[in-house]
Design an enzyme around this catalytic site. Sequence first.
Site, mmCIF file in Angstrom:
data_model
loop_
_atom_site.group_PDB
_atom_site.id
_atom_site.type_symbol
_atom_site.label_atom_id
_atom_site.label_comp_id
_atom_site.label_asym_id
_atom_site.label_seq_id
_atom_site.Cartn_x
_atom_site.Cartn_y
_atom_site.Cartn_z
ATOM 1 N N CYS A 104 0.840 -1.201 0.000
ATOM 2 C CA CYS A 104 0.000 0.000 0.000
ATOM 3 C C CYS A 104 0.881 1.260 0.000
ATOM 4 O O CYS A 104 1.548 1.517 -0.979
ATOM 5 C CB CYS A 104 -0.976 -0.059 1.174
ATOM 6 N N HIS A 121 -3.420 -5.726 1.075
ATOM 7 C CA HIS A 121 -2.789 -5.916 2.390
ATOM 8 C C HIS A 121 -2.781 -7.379 2.829
ATOM 9 O O HIS A 121 -3.698 -7.812 3.534
ATOM 10 C CB HIS A 121 -3.579 -5.133 3.442
ATOM 11 N N GLU A 178 -1.026 -8.604 5.164
ATOM 12 C CA GLU A 178 -0.851 -8.672 6.629
ATOM 13 C C GLU A 178 -2.180 -8.552 7.370
ATOM 14 O O GLU A 178 -2.246 -8.770 8.563
ATOM 15 C CB GLU A 178 0.140 -7.590 7.089
#
Lengths: 220, 80
Positions: free
Chosen positions: A86, A194, A196
């Site tokens: 990002c 994302h 994560e």
Amino acid sequence: MKTAVIVFPASNCDRDAATALEQATGTAPHMVWHGETEVPDADFIVLPGGFSYGDYLRSGAMAARSPIMADIIRKAEAGVPLLGVCNGFQVLTEAQLLPGALMRNAGLDFVCGMQTLQVVNDDTKFTGGLKGRSYVDFPVAHHDGNYEADEETLDRLEGEGRVVFRYVANPNGSARNIAGIVNEKGNVLGMMPHPERVISPILGGTDGAAFFKGIIEALN
Amino acid sequence: MKAKVHITLKNGVLDPQGKAIASALHGLGFDGVGEVRQGKVIELQVNETDEARAREQVEAMCKKLLANPVMENYTIELSA
């Protein structure tokens, strides 16, 4: 296995990235403040998501010139694997470690939600954990994720297998539905979605856990 | 000297903000408005009295930080 997460003012996914790395390696990463001039010895470095420097001037522009970046550029050039997620992807393009630029979303909206991504190239340092998977689900949350580059660059990225992820339903106007690319050497990956944020069923998915596990296994 | 840097998107680069402005202007009845492109202006004070040297410095600033050559053009205006 030593890993590092770089923390810029207004990074906001740094701790998520740290949790994902700790889950994959069993060891907490170094958290490195942008004002440092050297990343401690690390086998894998993550530039996290967020809104570094409030997105002033251009997203990622100020962070790409912060003191820590000279060492990160040196390490990336020496082959250390580097992932930008990002805002981290925006920083990588601003630092010219990856080609192109991330522009305002074509629809002008901040886009936020789960995205199905096509795994275009599962034969990279970063995608060993996704081998044989045609699609993964990672969430996006960004205002400036519209990947643009000139036609020649886009052709080259596609021709060299450097487009790693593509959106199935393009949320932001990205050229050729690009969601993630690697550099020429294959050791720098930038992606808007994302991983994560999907490392446990309670977070809504585990594709990110497989992604990070694969990166760490490839390094071991 | 004072420097005014005008930063604009290169031709062909999609400008969704410019498009939104154009459509808002059409909504206000400004039917004669064609394409709208949005850019930015940065004003700088440079400790330099020689115009050529000031331009050289601001040029370097544009290349290093103020503009992104992938998608933006810039012009520099200098005044005393």
